[in-house]
Design an enzyme around this catalytic site. Sequence first.
Site, short mmCIF file in Angstrom:
data_model
loop_
_atom_site.label_atom_id
_atom_site.label_comp_id
_atom_site.label_asym_id
_atom_site.label_seq_id
_atom_site.Cartn_x
_atom_site.Cartn_y
_atom_site.Cartn_z
N ASP A 268 0.85 -1.20 0.00
CA ASP A 268 0.00 0.00 0.00
C ASP A 268 0.89 1.25 0.00
O ASP A 268 0.66 2.21 0.74
CB ASP A 268 -0.96 0.00 1.19
N PRO B 210 -3.12 10.93 4.66
CA PRO B 210 -2.71 9.62 5.16
C PRO B 210 -1.90 8.86 4.13
O PRO B 210 -2.08 9.03 2.92
CB PRO B 210 -4.05 8.92 5.43
N GLY B 211 -1.00 8.02 4.61
CA GLY B 211 -0.24 7.17 3.70
C GLY B 211 1.16 6.90 4.19
O GLY B 211 1.83 7.80 4.70
#
Length: 390
Positions: free
Chosen positions: A259, A277-278
Amino acid sequence: MMILWIMGKAYLSKEIRDVCINFDRRIKEIKSICKPDIALPKGTLILPGAIDLHTHIRGLKLAYKEDVVSGTSEASYGGITLIGDMPNSVPFVNTMETITAKLREFEYYSRVDYFVYSGVTKDLKKVDKFPIAGYKIFPEDLEKEETLEVLKSMKLKILHPEVPLALRGNRKLRLNIWYEIGALYYVKGYQNVHITHATNIRTVRLAKELGFTVDITPHHLLVDREKECLTKVNPPIRDTNERLWLLQAINEVDTVVSDHAPHASFEKQQPYEICPPGIAALSFTVPFILTLVSKGIISIDRAVELISTNPARILNIPYGEIKENNYANFTIIQFKDWRYSTKYSKVIETPLDGFPLRASIYMTIIQGKVGSLEGEVFPVKGINPFGENK
């Protein structure tokens, strides 16, 4: 194209043995003795090329976060020979025009093999004919009429498992695990559905019960809660107890994905409430899974299933095993100690930096050509296995 022989210890047919592999873009022959063009040093092991079903390479108008060259170079450095790119770029990838633009960018610049997903689309009949792997369904899509038609497609559907309600109001709502589990019931009864980045063992087991395939990420296993923007991710990191239970699922899930979700440094330095986010650690997954082998937590058979065989099976493409007529993609590893850091990605800081690993990537071979060697990446040309440029 030049036909080569490589000689060394290799994993094939669930055994590790000394072999010679003859290949150009595809594997031609496997035998025990040859005069090799590539002779590997002691301590290396040839594995089927690793596959990552879930990355965000960005590109297009988000190339300042990551572009195809930087992202796919990081993949090759980390032993990944085939990546799947998600559609939430700018512009959003769910039309004939945007899919064409994304595929063209990969065709020109990708240093590993690649495929793309479309987002949910109102133009399904036309998009479904394109050389894409399938469709990504985000939480907000679960309320859209056109999602019902997308779910009927014969192509792969990948679900981000959070209900639409999780997107509304305070971020603390997302910490409710049932918002994740409940999303699976939206797609119950549909075929060829894959649940991505499950964060808890209940989601994993429900996915299997409903007949879906499912993956997890290393960061949902290893990162200790959301403390700052660097660790902010969707779905969120769970508490220590949930993460320990999730580790038990390493023998139940179908694959492990990165991801990889890069953002520029100035974006991740914003206040927690508004920063994107990430976590971007594309090159971490394969060394981490092989570290679990070194520690005796999983077998080499299980590792190869997680990073190669199962993702190829989910995609239904000739990758994931070292056998004649499969693409000549190999991930060649060494068991040795080092501490993790990114190298080619535009993201230079991750919450996994410094993590002690016991396996590293010696070489990748992509479409029969050396893609990386001891950390140096070369500009090989990757292909789209779903496309016309095979």
